[in-house]
Design a protein around this motif. Structure first.
Motif, PDB file in Angstrom:
ATOM      1  N   ALA A 121      40.165  42.564  32.155  1.00 28.11           N
ATOM      2  CA  ALA A 121      39.200  41.884  32.987  1.00 28.11           C
ATOM      3  C   ALA A 121      39.724  40.943  33.919  1.00 28.11           C
ATOM      4  CB  ALA A 121      38.245  41.420  32.173  1.00 28.11           C
ATOM      5  N   SER A 122      40.718  40.316  33.898  1.00 32.51           N
ATOM      6  CA  SER A 122      41.270  39.273  34.541  1.00 32.51           C
ATOM      7  C   SER A 122      42.094  39.693  36.007  1.00 32.51           C
ATOM      8  CB  SER A 122      42.150  38.468  33.835  1.00 32.51           C
ATOM      9  OG  SER A 122      43.469  39.069  33.290  1.00 32.51           O
ATOM     10  N   LEU A 123      42.201  41.164  35.875  1.00 35.63           N
ATOM     11  CA  LEU A 123      43.031  41.718  36.936  1.00 35.63           C
ATOM     12  C   LEU A 123      42.038  41.983  38.290  1.00 35.63           C
ATOM     13  CD1 LEU A 123      45.376  44.104  34.952  1.00 35.63           C
ATOM     14  CD2 LEU A 123      45.625  41.913  36.144  1.00 35.63           C
ATOM     15  N   GLU A 124      42.475  42.106  39.248  1.00 36.26           N
ATOM     16  CA  GLU A 124      41.720  42.635  40.427  1.00 36.26           C
ATOM     17  C   GLU A 124      40.974  43.997  40.280  1.00 36.26           C
ATOM     18  OE1 GLU A 124      43.114  41.926  44.251  1.00 36.26           O
ATOM     19  OE2 GLU A 124      44.307  40.270  43.950  1.00 36.26           O
ATOM     20  N   GLU A 125      39.999  44.386  40.921  1.00 33.13           N
ATOM     21  CA  GLU A 125      39.357  45.651  40.503  1.00 33.13           C
ATOM     22  C   GLU A 125      40.109  46.582  40.822  1.00 33.13           C
ATOM     23  OE1 GLU A 125      35.509  48.036  42.275  1.00 33.13           O
ATOM     24  OE2 GLU A 125      35.740  46.015  43.006  1.00 33.13           O
ATOM     25  N   HIS A 126      40.889  46.919  41.804  1.00 33.48           N
ATOM     26  CA  HIS A 126      41.903  48.043  42.076  1.00 33.48           C
ATOM     27  C   HIS A 126      42.856  48.175  40.893  1.00 33.48           C
ATOM     28  CE1 HIS A 126      43.724  51.086  44.173  1.00 33.48           C
ATOM     29  NE2 HIS A 126      44.946  50.529  44.142  1.00 33.48           N
ATOM     30  N   GLU A 127      43.294  46.971  40.538  1.00 33.02           N
ATOM     31  CA  GLU A 127      44.517  47.122  39.496  1.00 33.02           C
ATOM     32  C   GLU A 127      43.877  47.462  38.075  1.00 33.02           C
ATOM     33  OE1 GLU A 127      48.280  47.002  37.856  1.00 33.02           O
ATOM     34  OE2 GLU A 127      47.826  47.149  39.938  1.00 33.02           O
ATOM     35  N   ARG A 128      42.722  46.848  37.650  1.00 35.24           N
ATOM     36  CA  ARG A 128      42.219  47.220  36.782  1.00 35.24           C
ATOM     37  C   ARG A 128      41.735  48.732  36.527  1.00 35.24           C
ATOM     38  NH1 ARG A 128      38.256  43.941  37.078  1.00 35.24           N
ATOM     39  NH2 ARG A 128      36.391  45.248  37.704  1.00 35.24           N
ATOM     40  N   LYS A 129      41.287  49.408  37.625  1.00 37.73           N
ATOM     41  CA  LYS A 129      40.781  50.579  37.593  1.00 37.73           C
ATOM     42  C   LYS A 129      42.044  51.632  37.203  1.00 37.73           C
ATOM     43  CE  LYS A 129      36.562  50.682  40.627  1.00 37.73           C
ATOM     44  NZ  LYS A 129      36.425  51.250  42.018  1.00 37.73           N
ATOM     45  N   GLN A 130      43.239  51.132  37.816  1.00 33.99           N
ATOM     46  CA  GLN A 130      44.376  51.921  37.808  1.00 33.99           C
ATOM     47  C   GLN A 130      44.964  51.847  36.410  1.00 33.99           C
ATOM     48  OE1 GLN A 130      47.229  50.513  40.684  1.00 33.99           O
ATOM     49  NE2 GLN A 130      46.765  52.149  42.073  1.00 33.99           N
ATOM     50  N   ARG A 131      44.915  50.579  35.799  1.00 37.15           N
ATOM     51  CA  ARG A 131      45.524  50.645  34.633  1.00 37.15           C
ATOM     52  C   ARG A 131      44.544  51.117  33.400  1.00 37.15           C
ATOM     53  NH1 ARG A 131      48.492  45.176  33.279  1.00 37.15           N
ATOM     54  NH2 ARG A 131      49.603  44.798  35.171  1.00 37.15           N
ATOM     55  N   VAL A 132      43.290  50.946  33.587  1.00 36.95           N
ATOM     56  CA  VAL A 132      42.096  51.800  32.642  1.00 36.95           C
ATOM     57  C   VAL A 132      42.476  53.302  32.819  1.00 36.95           C
ATOM     58  CG1 VAL A 132      39.904  52.267  32.102  1.00 36.95           C
ATOM     59  CG2 VAL A 132      40.534  49.981  32.402  1.00 36.95           C
TER      60      VAL A 132
END
Length: 158
Positions: A121-132
């Motif tokens: 949750a603390s990551l930026e949206e784009h990075e969070r989407k990639q990691r998920v």
């Protein structure tokens, strides 16, 4: 002369091997073969263990799936691969996997996505989407699952 025998009989060796955890018929056969027991001895022990219900590949597969999905959900494809690694026949695997419906798989994918979405949750949206997405792919959930998950964007912040 036979070597590598630790137990006094093939039945003792098989029971020792089964004492740690449940095993498949093929795993026990391979263990007894590795201890240099003869084919006749191995077949007799396997038959007796099946008769005593110490070996049951169908139950093993069903229990494996239930435990795996309860602890660390993965896709049907990943489950198939893991069960095959335990030396189960394709027929046994396919029959056991009938319990994992497409709806169940989608629910599992959503649960995994929610878990990692919160973790990142603390990551930026784009990075969070990639990691998920990478975590979903690592557990065998493909693009179809991710497409379904996009419908739940409000729950996930995707």
């Amino acid at each position: 002369m036979k070597k590598n025998r630790l137990a006094s009989s093939p039945m003792d060796a098989a029971l020792d091997y089964l004492s740690d955890r449940a095993r498949t018929v093929r795993e026990v056969e391979e263990k007894l073969d590795s201890l240099n027991y003869g084919e006749y001895e191995v077949n007799q022990v396997i038959s007796r263990l099946i008769e005593l219900k110490y070996l049951d590949d169908e139950k093993y597969a069903a229990d494996f799936i239930a435990t795996r999905l309860a602890t660390k959900p993965i896709s049907r494809k990943k489950l198939w691969t893991q069960l095959y690694a335990h030396k189960l026949s394709k027929d046994v695997i396919n029959a056991a996997l009938e319990a994992v419906t497409p709806e169940t798989e989608q629910e599992n994918a959503l649960a995994v996505a929610k878990k990692f979405d919160a973790q990142f949750a603390s990551l930026e949206e784009h990075e969070r989407k990639q990691r998920v997405t990478r975590r979903l792919m690592g557990r065998g959930f493909g693009s179809v699952s991710y497409t379904h998950l996009r419908a739940h964007e409000t729950e996930l912040h995707l």
